[in-house]
Design a protein around this motif. Structure first.
Motif, PDB file in Angstrom:
ATOM      1  N   ARG A 225       0.844  -1.200   0.000  1.00  0.00           N
ATOM      2  CA  ARG A 225       0.000   0.000   0.000  1.00  0.00           C
ATOM      3  C   ARG A 225       0.878   1.248   0.000  1.00  0.00           C
ATOM      4  O   ARG A 225       1.699   1.443   0.897  1.00  0.00           O
ATOM      5  CB  ARG A 225      -0.933  -0.005   1.199  1.00  0.00           C
ATOM      6  N   ILE A 226       0.691   2.090  -1.015  1.00  0.00           N
ATOM      7  CA  ILE A 226       1.408   3.356  -1.130  1.00  0.00           C
ATOM      8  C   ILE A 226       0.427   4.483  -0.832  1.00  0.00           C
ATOM      9  O   ILE A 226      -0.633   4.592  -1.461  1.00  0.00           O
ATOM     10  CB  ILE A 226       1.982   3.549  -2.550  1.00  0.00           C
TER      11      ILE A 226
ATOM     12  N   ILE B  19       1.084  -3.448  -6.166  1.00  0.00           N
ATOM     13  CA  ILE B  19       0.992  -2.267  -5.307  1.00  0.00           C
ATOM     14  C   ILE B  19      -0.418  -1.683  -5.380  1.00  0.00           C
ATOM     15  O   ILE B  19      -1.120  -1.841  -6.380  1.00  0.00           O
ATOM     16  CB  ILE B  19       2.008  -1.175  -5.696  1.00  0.00           C
ATOM     17  N   GLU B  20      -0.801  -1.038  -4.304  1.00  0.00           N
ATOM     18  CA  GLU B  20      -2.090  -0.343  -4.238  1.00  0.00           C
ATOM     19  C   GLU B  20      -1.811   1.134  -3.965  1.00  0.00           C
ATOM     20  O   GLU B  20      -1.234   1.473  -2.929  1.00  0.00           O
ATOM     21  CB  GLU B  20      -2.962  -0.932  -3.122  1.00  0.00           C
TER      22      GLU B  20
ATOM     23  N   LEU C  84       0.418   5.709   8.937  1.00  0.00           N
ATOM     24  CA  LEU C  84       0.525   5.529   7.487  1.00  0.00           C
ATOM     25  C   LEU C  84       1.984   5.424   7.077  1.00  0.00           C
ATOM     26  O   LEU C  84       2.820   6.234   7.487  1.00  0.00           O
ATOM     27  CB  LEU C  84      -0.145   6.688   6.757  1.00  0.00           C
ATOM     28  N   GLU C  85       2.268   4.438   6.251  1.00  0.00           N
ATOM     29  CA  GLU C  85       3.636   4.205   5.794  1.00  0.00           C
ATOM     30  C   GLU C  85       3.716   4.379   4.283  1.00  0.00           C
ATOM     31  O   GLU C  85       2.719   4.615   3.605  1.00  0.00           O
ATOM     32  CB  GLU C  85       4.083   2.801   6.193  1.00  0.00           C
ATOM     33  N   ASN C  86       4.933   4.274   3.755  1.00  0.00           N
ATOM     34  CA  ASN C  86       5.144   4.354   2.305  1.00  0.00           C
ATOM     35  C   ASN C  86       4.501   5.626   1.741  1.00  0.00           C
ATOM     36  O   ASN C  86       3.677   5.593   0.833  1.00  0.00           O
ATOM     37  CB  ASN C  86       4.581   3.118   1.608  1.00  0.00           C
ATOM     38  N   LEU C  87       4.915   6.740   2.303  1.00  0.00           N
ATOM     39  CA  LEU C  87       4.285   8.031   2.009  1.00  0.00           C
ATOM     40  C   LEU C  87       4.946   8.739   0.822  1.00  0.00           C
ATOM     41  O   LEU C  87       6.173   8.780   0.721  1.00  0.00           O
ATOM     42  CB  LEU C  87       4.380   8.938   3.235  1.00  0.00           C
TER      43      LEU C  87
ATOM     44  N   ASN D 244       8.370   1.319  -6.561  1.00  0.00           N
ATOM     45  CA  ASN D 244       9.269   0.196  -6.816  1.00  0.00           C
ATOM     46  C   ASN D 244      10.497   0.256  -5.910  1.00  0.00           C
ATOM     47  O   ASN D 244      10.966  -0.773  -5.405  1.00  0.00           O
ATOM     48  CB  ASN D 244       9.698   0.197  -8.281  1.00  0.00           C
ATOM     49  N   ASN D 245      11.012   1.473  -5.678  1.00  0.00           N
ATOM     50  CA  ASN D 245      12.149   1.632  -4.760  1.00  0.00           C
ATOM     51  C   ASN D 245      11.773   1.194  -3.347  1.00  0.00           C
ATOM     52  O   ASN D 245      12.571   0.557  -2.643  1.00  0.00           O
ATOM     53  CB  ASN D 245      12.623   3.087  -4.739  1.00  0.00           C
ATOM     54  N   ILE D 246      10.556   1.547  -2.931  1.00  0.00           N
ATOM     55  CA  ILE D 246      10.083   1.157  -1.597  1.00  0.00           C
ATOM     56  C   ILE D 246       9.998  -0.366  -1.498  1.00  0.00           C
ATOM     57  O   ILE D 246      10.404  -0.963  -0.502  1.00  0.00           O
ATOM     58  CB  ILE D 246       8.715   1.800  -1.302  1.00  0.00           C
ATOM     59  N   LYS D 247       9.497  -0.997  -2.559  1.00  0.00           N
ATOM     60  CA  LYS D 247       9.392  -2.465  -2.562  1.00  0.00           C
ATOM     61  C   LYS D 247      10.768  -3.109  -2.457  1.00  0.00           C
ATOM     62  O   LYS D 247      10.966  -4.084  -1.714  1.00  0.00           O
ATOM     63  CB  LYS D 247       8.708  -2.934  -3.858  1.00  0.00           C
TER      64      LYS D 247
END
Length: 366
Positions: free
Chosen positions: A5-6, A37-38, A86-89, A356-359
């Protein structure tokens, strides 16, 4: 495995921001299947109001915003994302405002990556430019802004990849403005007054309602400064030599009504420029950065009709990149570079890159 989740906080829900939301909603299923990803928008804002939605936006987001948006500060958004865990901000700046830029560093320090169509952060004093990048490195965050320059074209990425691969770039030159491309493409092909083409450009929305902003050359200068900094030159906007397309008897010092009613004063000088150039040549308004002399210019030039710049059509942008190994035959990037859908798509591409970098980072930690 569940989709990553982004969480996207969108600043600016005008033409570009609204198009971005629509593109994400239309492709959400594709992103989940293709990338796992969402993309969610827990917060969207205009200049003064914010709408908070825990479950993300639906197709009714415009009505929901109108009914439930409340006044906000960036500090409120940071507090909300922290309290909600909330993460992946990713903070997306789809505005033209200098105000949100003042909060970039605070956003980075509080866990946000940034994607921006807004050029402001990249043209302010170089000390601020450097400070943003110092914080990005310290907090391991990304800041992408392909939409800053000819949004539909991969100009920034190409320039950066060339530079950091060790290729010596010697000159960057091109037509960076879709509005001015349209004006001079028509002026070169048609026997029509310069002022009439400007009025048509205003009516079509290619220029601002008051086209003096386009004719000043400032927007082209800003893009050159961004490109110069991308290849590690400490360029400042005040150093750019700008040849404006306005004239002393009709420029920014005159009232809007005076400018509107006297555009015909521009006809004679441009008619003369057109008639006195060499045969089979056309006028083009270009930005040029000569790296070896460190000279940055925005100017009107005359080029052969059969050259790359001379063959431009409609609102096309074209950038020539001269390098040590391509000194005579530059790398050319050409195409349509403007429009709300195009700018939104450029932002979306940057969002997907950061996702993609976060993943990849999560995979490393696992």
């Amino acid at each position: 495995m569940s989709a990553l989740r982004i969480n996207i906080v969108l600043f600016g829900i005008g033409n570009v921001g609204g198009s971005l939301i629509q593109q994400v909603l239309e492709s959400q299923h594709f992103f989940q299947e293709k990338y796992n990803i969402e993309l969610r928008f827990p917060i969207i804002t205009n200049s003064s109001l914010a709408f908070f939605e825990k479950e993300g936006l639906a197709n009714t987001w415009e009505a929901n915003f109108a009914q439930s948006a409340i006044p906000f500060r960036v500090e409120d958004i940071i507090e909300y994302t922290t309290n909600q865990g909330l993460e992946n901000l990713i903070a997306v700046d789809a505005t033209n405002s200098p105000d949100i830029v003042k909060s970039y560093i605070s956003l980075i320090q509080n866990g946000f990556n940034i994607v921006a169509a807004n050029k402001t952060a990249n043209i302010l004093h170089h000390d601020f430019y450097t400070e943003i990048r110092r914080n990005l490195k310290k907090f391991d965050k990304d800041y992408l802004y392909e939409a800053n320059i000819s949004a539909g074209l991969p100009i920034l990425n190409t320039i950066k990849e060339l530079h950091f691969s060790g290729e010596k770039i010697t000159k960057i030159r091109g037509v960076f403005s879709s509005s001015l491309s349209y004006i001079f493409n028509r002026f070169g092909n048609e026997d029509i007054p310069f002022s009439k083409i400007i009025e048509d450009a205003e009516k079509l929305g290619y220029t601002k309602i008051d086209s003096r902003e386009d004719l000043s050359g400032n927007a082209v200068a800003e893009k050159l400064v961004i490109l110069a900094r991308e290849i590690e030159h400490k360029a400042e906007l005040k150093e750019v030599q700008i040849m404006p397309l306005l004239i002393p008897t009709l420029n920014e010092t005159h009232t809007k009504s005076a400018y509107k009613n006297n555009k015909n004063l521009l006809d004679k000088p441009y008619r003369i420029a057109k008639l006195t150039q060499n045969e089979n040549h056309v006028l083009r308004y270009v930005g040029e950065f000569d790296i070896e002399s460190e000279k940055i210019e925005v100017k009107l030039i005359s080029v052969p009709v059969n050259s790359a710049l001379g063959q431009l059509q409609d609102t096309e942008n074209l950038i020539e990149i001269y390098t040590k190994t391509n000194s005579k035959n530059p790398i050319i990037i050409q195409g349509t570079g403007s429009g709300k859908e195009i700018a939104a798509r450029a932002i979306l591409k940057d969002i997907l890159k950061i996702s993609n970098n976060i993943k990849q980072k999560e995979t490393i930690w696992l």
